[in-house]
Design a protein around this motif. Structure first.
Motif, PDB file in Angstrom:
ATOM      1  N   VAL A  87     -32.014 -35.636  16.591  1.00  0.00           N
ATOM      2  CA  VAL A  87     -30.683 -36.232  16.715  1.00  0.00           C
ATOM      3  C   VAL A  87     -29.899 -36.048  15.414  1.00  0.00           C
ATOM      4  N   SER A  88     -30.583 -36.190  14.280  1.00  0.00           N
ATOM      5  CA  SER A  88     -29.894 -36.013  12.994  1.00  0.00           C
ATOM      6  C   SER A  88     -29.475 -34.565  12.773  1.00  0.00           C
ATOM      7  N   PHE A  89     -30.197 -33.608  13.391  1.00  0.00           N
ATOM      8  CA  PHE A  89     -29.823 -32.201  13.244  1.00  0.00           C
ATOM      9  C   PHE A  89     -28.453 -31.912  13.862  1.00  0.00           C
ATOM     10  N   ASP A  90     -28.032 -32.743  14.831  1.00  0.00           N
ATOM     11  CA  ASP A  90     -26.681 -32.587  15.379  1.00  0.00           C
ATOM     12  C   ASP A  90     -25.647 -32.584  14.264  1.00  0.00           C
ATOM     13  N   ILE A  94     -25.453 -17.695  32.937  1.00  0.00           N
ATOM     14  CA  ILE A  94     -25.121 -18.514  31.766  1.00  0.00           C
ATOM     15  C   ILE A  94     -26.412 -19.090  31.204  1.00  0.00           C
ATOM     16  N   TRP A  95     -26.692 -18.784  29.952  1.00  0.00           N
ATOM     17  CA  TRP A  95     -27.882 -19.314  29.311  1.00  0.00           C
ATOM     18  C   TRP A  95     -27.482 -20.211  28.139  1.00  0.00           C
ATOM     19  N   GLN A  96     -28.341 -21.138  27.857  1.00  0.00           N
ATOM     20  CA  GLN A  96     -28.061 -22.093  26.802  1.00  0.00           C
ATOM     21  C   GLN A  96     -28.205 -21.429  25.427  1.00  0.00           C
ATOM     22  N   ASN A  97     -27.567 -22.048  24.449  1.00  0.00           N
ATOM     23  CA  ASN A  97     -27.713 -21.608  23.068  1.00  0.00           C
ATOM     24  C   ASN A  97     -28.918 -22.323  22.473  1.00  0.00           C
ATOM     25  N   PHE A  98     -30.046 -21.636  22.452  1.00  0.00           N
ATOM     26  CA  PHE A  98     -31.280 -22.277  22.006  1.00  0.00           C
ATOM     27  C   PHE A  98     -31.274 -22.530  20.498  1.00  0.00           C
ATOM     28  N   LYS A  99     -30.302 -22.024  19.793  1.00  0.00           N
ATOM     29  CA  LYS A  99     -30.196 -22.286  18.362  1.00  0.00           C
ATOM     30  C   LYS A  99     -29.361 -23.534  18.065  1.00  0.00           C
ATOM     31  N   SER A 100     -28.868 -24.172  19.097  1.00  0.00           N
ATOM     32  CA  SER A 100     -28.019 -25.352  18.912  1.00  0.00           C
ATOM     33  C   SER A 100     -28.847 -26.636  18.971  1.00  0.00           C
ATOM     34  N   PRO A 101     -28.717 -27.520  17.983  1.00  0.00           N
ATOM     35  CA  PRO A 101     -29.436 -28.803  18.034  1.00  0.00           C
ATOM     36  C   PRO A 101     -28.975 -29.694  19.176  1.00  0.00           C
TER      37      PRO A 101
END
Length: 470
Positions: A235-238, A146-153
């Motif tokens: 944080v705002s990119f969330d 399982i790898w993280q979604n590096f495109k996710s803020p």
């Protein structure tokens, strides 16, 4: 005119050392215990009890639902992250710009940063549901591939906040090393002297040590400065990278950064004005410091107010139906009261600082700062809670209500923050002893020359006469 003194009443080096070290060495006043005991109880019941109940029962005990999947937990996360921004700003950016007035408040502001990030880190950690699986957020190989979604803020948040916390902690600790050595040398033999001796890292105050210290401090300040801008931007990119009406806008990064500095400075004044009174630090935390921070609150509050109005203008001018509806819902929907509270506390209240008599009245300053603290929480509430419960389909529209666990946990984090800060006042120097001494006129190597030559063309004007003691 002579430059305004940052330490009043011509205090000596020894007086500064005795006054700051005396806070640690003497018994704490009764008011300290009156604040500490309730704070500990609130933290244990709120954070300890609330999170234990959440883990043992399930994350469904929060008020979040299918529509409002983010509620108070993320509101409080963003709120506490914002509170932590003023510490690094005061320490790093004002240090790089050689603003000497920072020296009396930077230590407490840095401590506030550490404690606020600790409070913030609780929420995303428990928001994942299965706390024991939170290590999957780290990009490390595992058996499940399982790898993280590096495109996710959301993943960027993990890296940004952990980096910010690490650098801030190192920066805070490094700045305390000379002062810890001072306390070590004054302590009686025993456990206290041993612990301060360990954490002072063998500091002796030699020329070589001071040279290395200043270089390391400068490099950490330069490294910390981009973090002030990057952390809350991420944080705002969330929100900004989503397609949710009311969130999908490019104004969020600068708007969040200005808001974080705004709320952070208000919190610094909120905790330092009472500490100044309790420990008699009037000669080191002067009205000059309070007025400068009030001006910064006025500046950043005006920027935040501009961002609020620009959001409304963009929603109207864009002609986007759903964007306009989202802001109309904020103004005229069932959460209208939170929008009014946000505008009143964050935009209208700081305008009092245009007037000098308001900046010099501590009751007015405290009132405005408390309003800003509340207003910044309402800002996060407006962004999250007034947007998610009413989005695309009318059949999905809901009204969000926090549960008692939400409320108890948030109140608990306030108790946790106050507990940590009060322990900091008791066991660590709350003002940077070494740096405050550098601001004294006698620290100037040419001070004796200036005393010997009487310049008749200069008239010394003592500011803030009501602060000077006879």
């Amino acid at each position: 005119m002579e430059r305004e003194q940052l330490v009043l009443n011509n205090r000596s080096y020894n007086w500064i050392t005795e006054r700051i070290c005396g806070i640690l060495e003497n018994k704490q006043p009764a008011i300290w215990w009156m604040l500490f005991i309730p704070s500990v109880l609130i933290a244990i019941i709120g954070v300890g009890g609330g999170l234990f109940y959440l883990v043992s029962t399930g994350v469904g005990v929060w008020g979040n639902n299918n529509r409002a999947m983010w509620g108070w937990p993320i509101v409080n996360f963003v709120f506490w992250i914002g509170i932590g921004h003023a510490g690094t700003l005061i320490s790093a950016i004002l240090f790089l710009t050689r603003q000497n007035w920072r020296t009396s408040i930077n230590r407490a502001a840095e401590a506030m940063t550490i404690f606020a990030v600790c409070c913030a880190g609780i929420y995303p950690m428990f928001h994942v549901g299965r706390l024991w699986m939170v290590w999957f957020l780290a990009p490390i190989p595992n058996a499940n591939a399982i790898w993280q979604n590096f495109k996710s803020p959301l993943l960027w948040d993990v890296f940004a906040v952990s980096t910010y916390f690490t650098i801030s902690l190192i920066f805070w600790y490094l700045g305390m090393v000379p002062d810890l050595a001072t306390i070590r040398d004054r302590a009686k033999p025993g456990l206290r002297k041993l612990l301060y001796g360990i954490f002072s890292l063998g500091w002796r105050g030699g020329n070589r040590q001071w040279s290395h210290y200043e270089v390391a401090y400068l490099l950490l300040a330069a490294l910390s400065t981009p973090l002030v801008l990057s952390v809350h931007s991420i944080v705002s990119f969330d929100f900004a990278t989503s397609v949710v009406p009311g969130w999908h806008t490019t104004i969020f990064p600068p708007y969040f950064v200005a808001g974080a500095v705004f709320g952070g400075f208000a919190m610094v004044l909120t905790i330092m004005i009472p500490a100044r009174y309790i420990y008699g630090l009037h000669d080191m935390i002067t009205m000059k410091h309070i007025e400068n921070m009030s001006k910064i609150i006025l500046l950043t509050g005006t920027i935040v107010g501009y961002a609020y109005l620009m959001e409304l203008f963009v929603a109207f001018y864009s002609g986007a139906k759903y964007e306009g509806a989202a802001f109309y819902f904020r103004l005229a929907g069932p959460y209208w009261w939170s929008y009014i509270a946000m505008m009143g506390c964050n935009v209208i209240a700081p305008q009092l600082f245009w007037f000098k008599f308001c900046r010099e009245n501590l009751w007015v300053v405290m009132g405005v700062c408390m309003a800003v603290n509340a207003g910044m929480w309402f800002e996060r509430f407006v962004i999250i809670v007034t947007t998610l419960p009413r989005m695309w389909l009318p059949g999905d529209w809901k009204y969000y209500n926090p549960s008692w666990v939400d409320i108890m946990t948030y109140v608990g984090t306030i108790g946790m923050f106050l507990t940590l800060f009060l322990l900091f006042l008791k066991f660590l120097p709350c003002i940077n002893i070494a740096e405050v001494k550098w601001t004294l006129p006698k620290s100037d190597p040419h001070f004796d020359d200036k005393e010997a030559i009487d310049d008749q063309g200069t008239e010394a004007v003592a500011p803030y006469q009501h602060e000077l003691q006879n």
